[in-house]
Design a protein around this motif. Structure first.
Motif, mmCIF file in Angstrom:
data_model
loop_
_atom_site.group_PDB
_atom_site.id
_atom_site.type_symbol
_atom_site.label_atom_id
_atom_site.label_comp_id
_atom_site.label_asym_id
_atom_site.label_seq_id
_atom_site.Cartn_x
_atom_site.Cartn_y
_atom_site.Cartn_z
ATOM 1 N N TYR A 147 -0.512 -12.259 -6.461
ATOM 2 C CA TYR A 147 0.189 -13.161 -5.541
ATOM 3 C C TYR A 147 -0.614 -13.226 -4.245
ATOM 4 O O TYR A 147 -0.497 -12.350 -3.386
ATOM 5 C CB TYR A 147 1.607 -12.657 -5.259
ATOM 6 C CG TYR A 147 2.440 -12.536 -6.514
ATOM 7 C CD1 TYR A 147 3.275 -13.571 -6.910
ATOM 8 C CD2 TYR A 147 2.376 -11.396 -7.314
ATOM 9 C CE1 TYR A 147 4.043 -13.469 -8.063
ATOM 10 C CE2 TYR A 147 3.137 -11.284 -8.464
ATOM 11 C CZ TYR A 147 3.965 -12.323 -8.835
ATOM 12 O OH TYR A 147 4.724 -12.222 -9.986
ATOM 13 N N ARG A 159 8.741 -9.587 -9.835
ATOM 14 C CA ARG A 159 7.901 -10.777 -9.641
ATOM 15 C C ARG A 159 8.476 -11.690 -8.561
ATOM 16 O O ARG A 159 7.732 -12.180 -7.698
ATOM 17 C CB ARG A 159 7.764 -11.545 -10.956
ATOM 18 C CG ARG A 159 6.909 -10.812 -11.972
ATOM 19 C CD ARG A 159 6.919 -11.513 -13.283
ATOM 20 N NE ARG A 159 5.736 -12.355 -13.341
ATOM 21 C CZ ARG A 159 5.284 -12.891 -14.456
ATOM 22 N NH1 ARG A 159 5.916 -12.696 -15.600
ATOM 23 N NH2 ARG A 159 4.208 -13.629 -14.441
ATOM 24 N N GLU A 214 0.364 -10.077 -12.711
ATOM 25 C CA GLU A 214 0.181 -11.263 -11.871
ATOM 26 C C GLU A 214 -0.323 -10.852 -10.499
ATOM 27 O O GLU A 214 -0.029 -9.760 -10.014
ATOM 28 C CB GLU A 214 1.496 -12.039 -11.729
ATOM 29 C CG GLU A 214 1.306 -13.416 -11.170
ATOM 30 C CD GLU A 214 2.430 -14.376 -11.538
ATOM 31 O OE1 GLU A 214 2.427 -15.475 -10.968
ATOM 32 O OE2 GLU A 214 3.280 -14.037 -12.368
#
Length: 175
Positions: free
Chosen positions: A168, A58, A166
């Motif tokens: 980005y 991450r 996630e």
């Protein structure tokens, strides 16, 4: 969340602009055998980063996303043996991939240690004759076009479908 005692592996993809994604997704829907596709159209950068590296992944993916969106010419239809894909060409993407590959090298599978050959698969898991016919048909109608890389995404591979971790979005650092 886990596979035995190990967290599920992580998949890292490039997110393309909505129009390109919709085009590729429509082709996947038409060309994949029914029930054989578990995820939508995607450009995979890494197939199986160890899940226990999630925090590192991450952080480094977020750092790589500190850039402007970039173009990726879609240059040709390519044969996959039992499928078809579109090849994309981007020095920016190859450099981004190489940076992450160097950072994660010790944790990567043999597949993820290979040089990046950017492509989006629109057909797979069909007889070779069907795949050849698809490639011929797609090539006959193909005109190169340009896609835009807009984000990176991290997913968990859970034995078929992927679970989003996630996204980005690309955004250059403020001056």
């Amino acid at each position: 969340m886990t596979r035995g005692t190990q967290p599920h592996p992580l998949v890292v993809t490039l997110v393309l602009d909505d129009d390109t994604t919709a085009r590729f997704e429509a082709e996947r829907t038409a060309l994949f055998p029914a029930g054989r596709t578990k995820v939508g159209a995607h450009l995979t950068l890494f197939h199986a980063v160890p899940g226990e590296r999630l925090d590192l992944v991450r952080a480094q993916v977020a750092e790589q996303a500190r850039r402007a969106p970039f173009t990726l010419p879609v240059t040709e239809v390519m044969a996959l043996g039992k499928g078809a894909a579109y090849r994309l060409d981007s020095p920016d993407l190859v450099a981004l991939h190489a940076d992450l590959q160097r950072a994660w090298w010790d944790d990567l599978t043999r597949q993820d240690r290979q040089p990046l050959r950017p492509h989006v698969t629109v057909q797979n898991k069909v007889d070779a004759d069907v795949a050849r016919a698809t490639v011929d048909r797609l090539r006959a109608d193909f005109t190169p076009f340009t896609a835009t890389g807009e984000a990176l995404a991290v997913w968990r591979y859970v034995g078929g479908p992927w679970e989003p971790v996630e996204r980005y979005a690309f955004a250059p650092p403020a001056p």
